[in-house]
Scaffold this motif. Structure first.
Motif, PDB file in Angstrom:
ATOM      1  N   ILE A 135      38.116  26.700  -1.827  1.00  0.00           N
ATOM      2  CA  ILE A 135      39.136  25.508  -1.414  1.00  0.00           C
ATOM      3  C   ILE A 135      40.372  25.597  -2.267  1.00  0.00           C
ATOM      4  CG2 ILE A 135      39.009  23.042  -1.255  1.00  0.00           C
ATOM      5  CD1 ILE A 135      36.139  22.952  -0.555  1.00  0.00           C
ATOM      6  N   SER A 136      40.581  25.690  -3.580  1.00  0.00           N
ATOM      7  CA  SER A 136      41.510  25.781  -4.417  1.00  0.00           C
ATOM      8  C   SER A 136      41.570  24.160  -4.829  1.00  0.00           C
ATOM      9  CB  SER A 136      43.091  25.789  -3.892  1.00  0.00           C
ATOM     10  OG  SER A 136      43.411  24.785  -3.115  1.00  0.00           O
ATOM     11  N   ILE A 137      42.264  24.092  -6.219  1.00  0.00           N
ATOM     12  CA  ILE A 137      42.012  22.897  -7.063  1.00  0.00           C
ATOM     13  C   ILE A 137      42.935  21.911  -6.426  1.00  0.00           C
ATOM     14  CG2 ILE A 137      42.665  21.897  -9.276  1.00  0.00           C
ATOM     15  CD1 ILE A 137      40.694  23.665  -9.630  1.00  0.00           C
ATOM     16  N   PRO A 138      44.095  21.932  -5.654  1.00  0.00           N
ATOM     17  CA  PRO A 138      44.630  20.804  -5.028  1.00  0.00           C
ATOM     18  C   PRO A 138      43.819  20.351  -4.060  1.00  0.00           C
ATOM     19  CG  PRO A 138      46.184  22.460  -5.756  1.00  0.00           C
ATOM     20  CD  PRO A 138      45.023  23.007  -5.747  1.00  0.00           C
ATOM     21  N   ILE A 139      43.741  20.875  -2.921  1.00  0.00           N
ATOM     22  CA  ILE A 139      43.025  20.421  -1.804  1.00  0.00           C
ATOM     23  C   ILE A 139      41.305  19.900  -1.935  1.00  0.00           C
ATOM     24  CG2 ILE A 139      41.971  21.121   0.482  1.00  0.00           C
ATOM     25  CD1 ILE A 139      44.009  23.112   0.594  1.00  0.00           C
ATOM     26  N   GLY A 140      40.738  20.522  -3.067  1.00  0.00           N
ATOM     27  CA  GLY A 140      39.498  19.989  -3.392  1.00  0.00           C
ATOM     28  C   GLY A 140      39.727  18.832  -3.990  1.00  0.00           C
ATOM     29  N   SER A 141      40.517  18.720  -5.214  1.00  0.00           N
ATOM     30  CA  SER A 141      40.712  17.535  -5.825  1.00  0.00           C
ATOM     31  C   SER A 141      41.080  16.087  -4.907  1.00  0.00           C
ATOM     32  CB  SER A 141      41.787  17.586  -7.017  1.00  0.00           C
ATOM     33  OG  SER A 141      41.260  18.572  -7.907  1.00  0.00           O
ATOM     34  N   ILE A 142      41.984  16.339  -3.854  1.00  0.00           N
ATOM     35  CA  ILE A 142      42.522  15.504  -2.973  1.00  0.00           C
ATOM     36  C   ILE A 142      41.265  14.975  -2.144  1.00  0.00           C
ATOM     37  CG2 ILE A 142      44.012  15.088  -0.980  1.00  0.00           C
ATOM     38  CD1 ILE A 142      46.213  16.753  -2.532  1.00  0.00           C
ATOM     39  N   LEU A 143      40.477  15.943  -1.632  1.00  0.00           N
ATOM     40  CA  LEU A 143      39.426  15.573  -0.951  1.00  0.00           C
ATOM     41  C   LEU A 143      38.664  14.628  -1.820  1.00  0.00           C
ATOM     42  CD1 LEU A 143      38.570  18.743   0.958  1.00  0.00           C
ATOM     43  CD2 LEU A 143      39.247  16.670   1.949  1.00  0.00           C
ATOM     44  N   ALA A 144      38.063  15.242  -2.726  1.00  0.00           N
ATOM     45  CA  ALA A 144      37.166  14.333  -3.712  1.00  0.00           C
ATOM     46  C   ALA A 144      37.533  13.047  -3.880  1.00  0.00           C
ATOM     47  CB  ALA A 144      36.758  15.126  -4.932  1.00  0.00           C
ATOM     48  N   ALA A 145      39.107  12.881  -4.217  1.00  0.00           N
ATOM     49  CA  ALA A 145      39.594  11.474  -4.385  1.00  0.00           C
ATOM     50  C   ALA A 145      39.540  10.944  -3.131  1.00  0.00           C
ATOM     51  CB  ALA A 145      41.040  11.777  -5.073  1.00  0.00           C
ATOM     52  N   ARG A 146      39.587  11.201  -2.173  1.00  0.00           N
ATOM     53  CA  ARG A 146      39.766  10.367  -1.024  1.00  0.00           C
ATOM     54  C   ARG A 146      38.314   9.995  -0.599  1.00  0.00           C
ATOM     55  NH1 ARG A 146      43.270   9.587   3.131  1.00  0.00           N
ATOM     56  NH2 ARG A 146      42.244   9.487   5.269  1.00  0.00           N
ATOM     57  N   TYR A 147      37.350  10.634  -0.659  1.00  0.00           N
ATOM     58  CA  TYR A 147      35.975  10.263  -0.346  1.00  0.00           C
ATOM     59  C   TYR A 147      35.007   9.594  -1.523  1.00  0.00           C
ATOM     60  CZ  TYR A 147      36.659  12.798   3.754  1.00  0.00           C
ATOM     61  OH  TYR A 147      37.384  13.229   5.058  1.00  0.00           O
ATOM     62  N   VAL A 148      35.474   9.733  -2.852  1.00  0.00           N
ATOM     63  CA  VAL A 148      34.687   9.404  -3.983  1.00  0.00           C
ATOM     64  C   VAL A 148      35.758   8.421  -4.702  1.00  0.00           C
ATOM     65  CG1 VAL A 148      33.502   9.848  -5.936  1.00  0.00           C
ATOM     66  CG2 VAL A 148      33.063  11.178  -3.829  1.00  0.00           C
ATOM     67  N   HIS A 149      35.513   7.232  -5.030  1.00  0.00           N
ATOM     68  CA  HIS A 149      36.493   6.317  -5.715  1.00  0.00           C
ATOM     69  C   HIS A 149      36.033   6.342  -7.455  1.00  0.00           C
ATOM     70  CE1 HIS A 149      38.457   4.867  -2.061  1.00  0.00           C
ATOM     71  NE2 HIS A 149      36.902   4.638  -1.533  1.00  0.00           N
ATOM     72  N   ASN A 150      34.963   6.954  -7.706  1.00  0.00           N
ATOM     73  CA  ASN A 150      34.678   6.860  -9.059  1.00  0.00           C
ATOM     74  C   ASN A 150      35.358   8.053  -9.584  1.00  0.00           C
ATOM     75  OD1 ASN A 150      33.504   6.949 -11.537  1.00  0.00           O
ATOM     76  ND2 ASN A 150      31.597   6.707 -11.044  1.00  0.00           N
ATOM     77  N   LYS A 151      36.291   7.984 -10.449  1.00  0.00           N
ATOM     78  CA  LYS A 151      37.069   9.286 -10.940  1.00  0.00           C
ATOM     79  C   LYS A 151      36.388  10.094 -12.095  1.00  0.00           C
ATOM     80  CE  LYS A 151      41.948   7.615  -9.768  1.00  0.00           C
ATOM     81  NZ  LYS A 151      43.107   7.244 -10.189  1.00  0.00           N
ATOM     82  N   LYS A 152      35.513   9.290 -12.789  1.00  0.00           N
ATOM     83  CA  LYS A 152      35.041   9.725 -13.618  1.00  0.00           C
ATOM     84  C   LYS A 152      33.827  11.004 -13.212  1.00  0.00           C
ATOM     85  CE  LYS A 152      35.247   6.200 -17.282  1.00  0.00           C
ATOM     86  NZ  LYS A 152      34.481   4.993 -18.019  1.00  0.00           N
ATOM     87  N   LYS A 153      33.340  10.448 -11.987  1.00  0.00           N
ATOM     88  CA  LYS A 153      32.399  11.167 -11.543  1.00  0.00           C
ATOM     89  C   LYS A 153      32.907  12.436 -11.006  1.00  0.00           C
ATOM     90  CE  LYS A 153      28.656  10.882  -7.895  1.00  0.00           C
ATOM     91  NZ  LYS A 153      28.082   9.864  -6.704  1.00  0.00           N
ATOM     92  N   ILE A 154      34.242  12.291 -10.369  1.00  0.00           N
ATOM     93  CA  ILE A 154      34.752  13.642  -9.811  1.00  0.00           C
ATOM     94  C   ILE A 154      35.403  14.605 -10.976  1.00  0.00           C
ATOM     95  CG2 ILE A 154      37.085  14.196  -8.897  1.00  0.00           C
ATOM     96  CD1 ILE A 154      36.994  11.678  -7.214  1.00  0.00           C
ATOM     97  N   TYR A 155      35.612  14.199 -12.243  1.00  0.00           N
ATOM     98  CA  TYR A 155      36.096  14.689 -13.374  1.00  0.00           C
ATOM     99  C   TYR A 155      34.838  15.707 -13.780  1.00  0.00           C
ATOM    100  CZ  TYR A 155      40.312  12.059 -13.483  1.00  0.00           C
ATOM    101  OH  TYR A 155      41.583  11.359 -13.283  1.00  0.00           O
ATOM    102  N   LEU A 156      33.690  14.648 -13.745  1.00  0.00           N
ATOM    103  CA  LEU A 156      32.388  15.438 -14.398  1.00  0.00           C
ATOM    104  C   LEU A 156      32.018  16.682 -13.428  1.00  0.00           C
ATOM    105  CD1 LEU A 156      30.079  15.436 -16.389  1.00  0.00           C
ATOM    106  CD2 LEU A 156      28.873  13.900 -14.883  1.00  0.00           C
TER     107      LEU A 156
END
Length: 189
Positions: A135-156
């Motif tokens: 997916i690539s880091i920018p697109i995957g990160s934006i998708l994750a941030a859009r659907y998951v509001h817990n940033k710590k979970k995304i980082y982990l």
């Protein structure tokens, strides 16, 4: 100084296009990174990209929507509404401020369908696992941030996926280069 520039190049490349980071660090003869150095710089770059794109995903997404609407301009009305005239007194021109009036029409493109299917089937773990290589880091990160509001979970999740892919890619590169068992000792020196 030259080594610092090389390190920054690996970190910046890994932050945007992670799949190119480990080969760039490992196969270039002028870069003499050890096994753990290349893993560390690639993971650092990948997490830097995740941090930037997760925290700035909302402004980036709003800017993207504005640019997209400007180029499409099919479902938009002008920035200001049509002026209204008060005929009894002086003529007043009133504008309503509110940006573009966009008619939200759901459009399911094949790409959107694939993303929704991936998200419903595998969730954040699937997005995180495929982000570094497909997916690539920018697109995957934006998708994750859009659907998951817990940033710590995304980082982990992203850290685990980036570490896994960095270990796998660098490990495969290292194994392919090793022709004698005695060279395994050199890897850990």
């Amino acid at each position: 100084m030259q080594k610092l520039i090389k390190i920054l190049a690996v970190i910046l490349l890994s932050s945007v296009k992670f799949v190119a980071g480990p080969p760039f660090a490992y196969y270039n003869d002028s870069y003499e990174f050890h096994f753990f150095e290349s893993i560390f710089y690639c993971v650092l770059g990948g997490m830097l990209g995740v941090f930037v794109f997760v925290n700035f995903s909302k402004p980036i997404f709003k800017l993207w929507e504005r640019i997209r609407q400007l180029f499409k301009n099919k479902n938009t009305t002008p920035f200001f509404d049509e002026p209204t005239i008060d005929l009894e007194g002086q003529v007043k021109i009133q504008y309503k401020d509110g940006g573009y009036m966009v008619k939200h029409k759901r459009i399911f493109t094949p790409r959107n369908r694939r993303i929704v299917k991936l998200w419903t089937k595998y969730g954040l773990a699937g997005i995180a696992l495929l982000t570094p290589v497909l997916i690539s880091i920018p697109i995957g990160s934006i998708l994750a941030a859009r659907y998951v509001h817990n940033k710590k979970k995304i980082y982990l999740y992203m850290f685990c996926a980036i570490l896994f892919w960095s270990l796998a890619m660098t490990g495969v590169f290292e194994l392919l280069q090793i022709s004698h068992p005695q060279e395994i000792k050199k890897v850990f020196e």
